[in-house]
Design a protein around this motif. Structure first.
Motif, PDB file in Angstrom:
ATOM      1  N   LYS A 231       0.816  -1.214   0.000  1.00 45.71           N
ATOM      2  CA  LYS A 231       0.000   0.000   0.000  1.00 45.71           C
ATOM      3  C   LYS A 231       0.850   1.266   0.000  1.00 45.71           C
ATOM      4  N   GLU A 232       2.118   1.147   0.444  1.00 48.35           N
ATOM      5  CA  GLU A 232       3.023   2.288   0.441  1.00 48.35           C
ATOM      6  C   GLU A 232       3.739   2.437  -0.905  1.00 48.35           C
ATOM      7  N   THR A 233       4.159   1.303  -1.468  1.00 45.04           N
ATOM      8  CA  THR A 233       5.023   1.362  -2.645  1.00 45.04           C
ATOM      9  C   THR A 233       4.264   1.476  -3.963  1.00 45.04           C
ATOM     10  N   ILE A 234       3.119   0.813  -4.073  1.00 44.57           N
ATOM     11  CA  ILE A 234       2.406   0.792  -5.355  1.00 44.57           C
ATOM     12  C   ILE A 234       2.034   2.199  -5.846  1.00 44.57           C
ATOM     13  N   PRO A 235       1.566   3.100  -4.979  1.00 47.80           N
ATOM     14  CA  PRO A 235       1.246   4.450  -5.467  1.00 47.80           C
ATOM     15  C   PRO A 235       2.457   5.220  -5.988  1.00 47.80           C
ATOM     16  N   THR A 236       3.664   4.792  -5.643  1.00 46.23           N
ATOM     17  CA  THR A 236       4.867   5.497  -6.089  1.00 46.23           C
ATOM     18  C   THR A 236       5.386   4.993  -7.439  1.00 46.23           C
ATOM     19  N   ILE A 237       4.795   3.919  -7.962  1.00 50.80           N
ATOM     20  CA  ILE A 237       5.271   3.303  -9.196  1.00 50.80           C
ATOM     21  C   ILE A 237       4.413   3.746 -10.379  1.00 50.80           C
ATOM     22  N   SER A 238       5.056   4.222 -11.428  1.00 51.39           N
ATOM     23  CA  SER A 238       4.346   4.580 -12.658  1.00 51.39           C
ATOM     24  C   SER A 238       4.382   3.371 -13.593  1.00 51.39           C
ATOM     25  N   PHE A 239       3.338   2.576 -13.545  1.00 54.12           N
ATOM     26  CA  PHE A 239       3.293   1.370 -14.362  1.00 54.12           C
ATOM     27  C   PHE A 239       3.006   1.733 -15.821  1.00 54.12           C
ATOM     28  N   ARG A 240       3.554   0.899 -16.720  1.00 59.17           N
ATOM     29  CA  ARG A 240       3.357   1.086 -18.156  1.00 59.17           C
ATOM     30  C   ARG A 240       2.533  -0.086 -18.703  1.00 59.17           C
ATOM     31  N   PRO A 241       1.887   0.113 -19.840  1.00 57.36           N
ATOM     32  CA  PRO A 241       1.124  -0.994 -20.445  1.00 57.36           C
ATOM     33  C   PRO A 241       2.003  -2.166 -20.871  1.00 57.36           C
ATOM     34  N   THR A 242       3.307  -1.948 -20.959  1.00 53.22           N
ATOM     35  CA  THR A 242       4.232  -3.012 -21.356  1.00 53.22           C
ATOM     36  C   THR A 242       4.834  -3.742 -20.164  1.00 53.22           C
ATOM     37  N   ASP A 243       4.416  -3.399 -18.950  1.00 57.10           N
ATOM     38  CA  ASP A 243       5.010  -3.982 -17.746  1.00 57.10           C
ATOM     39  C   ASP A 243       4.431  -5.361 -17.429  1.00 57.10           C
ATOM     40  N   TYR A 244       5.284  -6.181 -16.804  1.00 58.45           N
ATOM     41  CA  TYR A 244       4.907  -7.501 -16.307  1.00 58.45           C
ATOM     42  C   TYR A 244       4.957  -7.452 -14.776  1.00 58.45           C
ATOM     43  N   VAL A 245       3.991  -8.100 -14.141  1.00 57.36           N
ATOM     44  CA  VAL A 245       3.959  -8.165 -12.679  1.00 57.36           C
ATOM     45  C   VAL A 245       3.756  -9.608 -12.258  1.00 57.36           C
ATOM     46  N   VAL A 246       4.610 -10.058 -11.350  1.00 57.60           N
ATOM     47  CA  VAL A 246       4.474 -11.385 -10.751  1.00 57.60           C
ATOM     48  C   VAL A 246       4.298 -11.197  -9.245  1.00 57.60           C
ATOM     49  N   VAL A 247       3.227 -11.782  -8.707  1.00 64.52           N
ATOM     50  CA  VAL A 247       2.904 -11.638  -7.289  1.00 64.52           C
ATOM     51  C   VAL A 247       3.173 -12.963  -6.590  1.00 64.52           C
ATOM     52  N   LEU A 267      -1.762  -3.509 -17.955  1.00 64.76           N
ATOM     53  CA  LEU A 267      -0.467  -4.163 -17.829  1.00 64.76           C
ATOM     54  C   LEU A 267      -0.353  -5.227 -18.911  1.00 64.76           C
ATOM     55  N   ARG A 268       0.877  -5.557 -19.284  1.00 66.56           N
ATOM     56  CA  ARG A 268       1.071  -6.629 -20.267  1.00 66.56           C
ATOM     57  C   ARG A 268       0.766  -7.992 -19.650  1.00 66.56           C
ATOM     58  N   TYR A 269       1.088  -8.131 -18.352  1.00 70.40           N
ATOM     59  CA  TYR A 269       0.915  -9.429 -17.695  1.00 70.40           C
ATOM     60  C   TYR A 269       0.807  -9.194 -16.199  1.00 70.40           C
ATOM     61  N   LEU A 270      -0.187  -9.818 -15.579  1.00 68.72           N
ATOM     62  CA  LEU A 270      -0.335  -9.818 -14.126  1.00 68.72           C
ATOM     63  C   LEU A 270      -0.557 -11.265 -13.704  1.00 68.72           C
ATOM     64  N   GLY A 271       0.461 -11.851 -13.070  1.00 70.65           N
ATOM     65  CA  GLY A 271       0.393 -13.242 -12.669  1.00 70.65           C
ATOM     66  C   GLY A 271       0.465 -13.389 -11.170  1.00 70.65           C
ATOM     67  N   ILE A 288     -12.472 -14.909 -11.879  1.00 73.20           N
ATOM     68  CA  ILE A 288     -11.158 -14.276 -12.018  1.00 73.20           C
ATOM     69  C   ILE A 288     -11.118 -13.519 -13.340  1.00 73.20           C
ATOM     70  N   PRO A 289     -10.786 -12.228 -13.329  1.00 76.82           N
ATOM     71  CA  PRO A 289     -10.725 -11.458 -14.575  1.00 76.82           C
ATOM     72  C   PRO A 289      -9.729 -12.075 -15.552  1.00 76.82           C
ATOM     73  N   PRO A 290      -9.994 -11.992 -16.862  1.00 80.68           N
ATOM     74  CA  PRO A 290      -9.082 -12.576 -17.850  1.00 80.68           C
ATOM     75  C   PRO A 290      -7.720 -11.901 -17.886  1.00 80.68           C
ATOM     76  N   THR A 291      -7.600 -10.739 -17.266  1.00 79.48           N
ATOM     77  CA  THR A 291      -6.321 -10.023 -17.229  1.00 79.48           C
ATOM     78  C   THR A 291      -5.369 -10.595 -16.187  1.00 79.48           C
ATOM     79  N   ILE A 292      -5.848 -11.512 -15.354  1.00 76.27           N
ATOM     80  CA  ILE A 292      -5.008 -12.106 -14.308  1.00 76.27           C
ATOM     81  C   ILE A 292      -4.680 -13.549 -14.677  1.00 76.27           C
ATOM     82  N   THR A 293      -3.408 -13.883 -14.638  1.00 75.18           N
ATOM     83  CA  THR A 293      -2.954 -15.245 -14.903  1.00 75.18           C
ATOM     84  C   THR A 293      -2.702 -15.951 -13.575  1.00 75.18           C
TER      85      THR A 293
END
Length: 337
Positions: A231-247, A267-271, A288-293
């Motif tokens: 909750k602290e870090t995510i608002p500081t990140i400028s995500f791009r449509p080409t970004d990949y995220v792995v949780v 996002l390009r990928y959210l896994g 589950i939304p189709p945007t989430i892998t």
């Protein structure tokens, strides 16, 4: 992915006499596609690859000629069974590869470092080369609307195809910024994901609230660490449509904060690591939304951190190779050109 990023890093600090080799046309099958690049130096160093070893030796042998006489184009016919054709017999590629060789002059080096700066700022670059005997003129156009090189060529660029390859006497290619992978979670199983992803051409950013885990000796190939709670870090990140995220924090509440915060972003990928059942619980929904892998990775029966990391990075590569429809940059020219 592109060798150009590795080449740009090298020429930024190297003073060696160098030659840039670029695949400008392919007929049939070949190890690399149009746009693949390699840099060779006078003392035989090589950055990047053009083939599985079929072309490199011959390209290096042409260094002095190109350095002293200027750019040249060579065609390598790997369909031939003649061992004297140009030195490679039965390579198995069964294609014809045309390669442009250019001496790395001060002018070309300056242009390429300009390309590097644009890419590092997240801008793609489209390059067009007008290839004539002993002469190559090049113009570059960025998604930032910056243009440099032989600007007179912009007038000829409007009808150039977007795909890499030759168009009459012109070669066109588009260089993309390194895809960024935001790896949420710095546990032991995240380390091979970061390592394999970096080796595969991703710019890896590791983020976790545990500073003791975000260390260079655990993640030697990470570009950056972002330390703090989601909750602290995510608002500081400028995500791009080409970004990949792995949780993969392995912490339910923090995973939920991350997924809920990012699910509506482009996002390009959210896994998300874990089962579909767990991800439904994270989202508080049965769909589950189709945007989430989820679960992460290709289904290859992987077990253990290394195998799972291979399956995850293979899925990232698969997504990156799908590409997307990109319009030509030439129609974004300034009206003053």
């Amino acid at each position: 992915m592109e060798n150009m990023h590795e080449i740009l890093d090298y020429i930024e600090t190297s003073k060696d006499r160098s030659m840039l080799a670029t695949v400008i046309h392919v007929e049939g099958s070949a190890y690399r596609k149009e746009g693949a690049s390699m840099l060779v130096t006078a003392d035989g160093n090589q950055v990047g690859v053009m083939s599985a070893g079929c072309l490199e030796e011959d390209i290096m042998a042409r260094f002095e000629h190109v350095w002293h006489h200027g750019a040249d184009v060579y065609e390598y016919d790997m369909r031939s069974d003649d061992p004297f054709s140009w030195g490679v017999n039965n390579s198995g590629c069964n294609g014809v590869v045309t390669v442009l060789l250019e001496p790395l002059t001060e002018k070309l080096q300056s242009e390429l470092l300009h390309v590097k700066a644009e890419l590092m700022n997240g801008h793609a670059i489209q390059v067009m080369k007008l290839i004539q005997k002993d002469d190559v003129q090049t113009v570059y156009q960025s998604t930032s609307n910056d243009h440099f090189g032989e600007l007179s060529l912009l007038k000829q660029a409007v009808d150039v195809p977007i795909r890499s390859g030759m168009w009459q006497e012109m070669f066109v290619h588009r260089y993309e910024p390194k895809p960024r992978l935001f790896l949420f979670g710095a546990n032991v199983d995240a380390r091979p994901v970061a390592s394999f992803a970096a080796a595969s051409g991703f710019d890896v950013i590791v983020t976790d609230w545990r500073s003791g885990l975000c260390q260079d000796h655990y993640f030697p190939h990470a570009t950056k660490f972002i330390i703090g709670f989601p909750k602290e870090t995510i608002p500081t990140i400028s995500f791009r449509p080409t970004d990949y995220v792995v949780v993969m924090t392995h912490h339910f509440h923090y995973d939920r904060d991350i997924v809920i915060s990012l699910q509506d972003l482009s996002l390009r990928y959210l896994g998300v690591l874990g089962s579909k059942k767990r991800t439904r619980r994270l989202l508080g929904t049965s769909v589950i939304p189709p945007t989430i892998t989820t679960p992460l990775g290709l289904s290859i029966g992987a077990e253990g951190p290394e195998q799972i990391a291979i399956s995850v990075v293979a899925q990232l590569i698969e997504e990156e190779q799908k590409g997307d429809d990109r319009r030509s940059l030439w129609d974004t020219q300034s009206a003053s050109i």
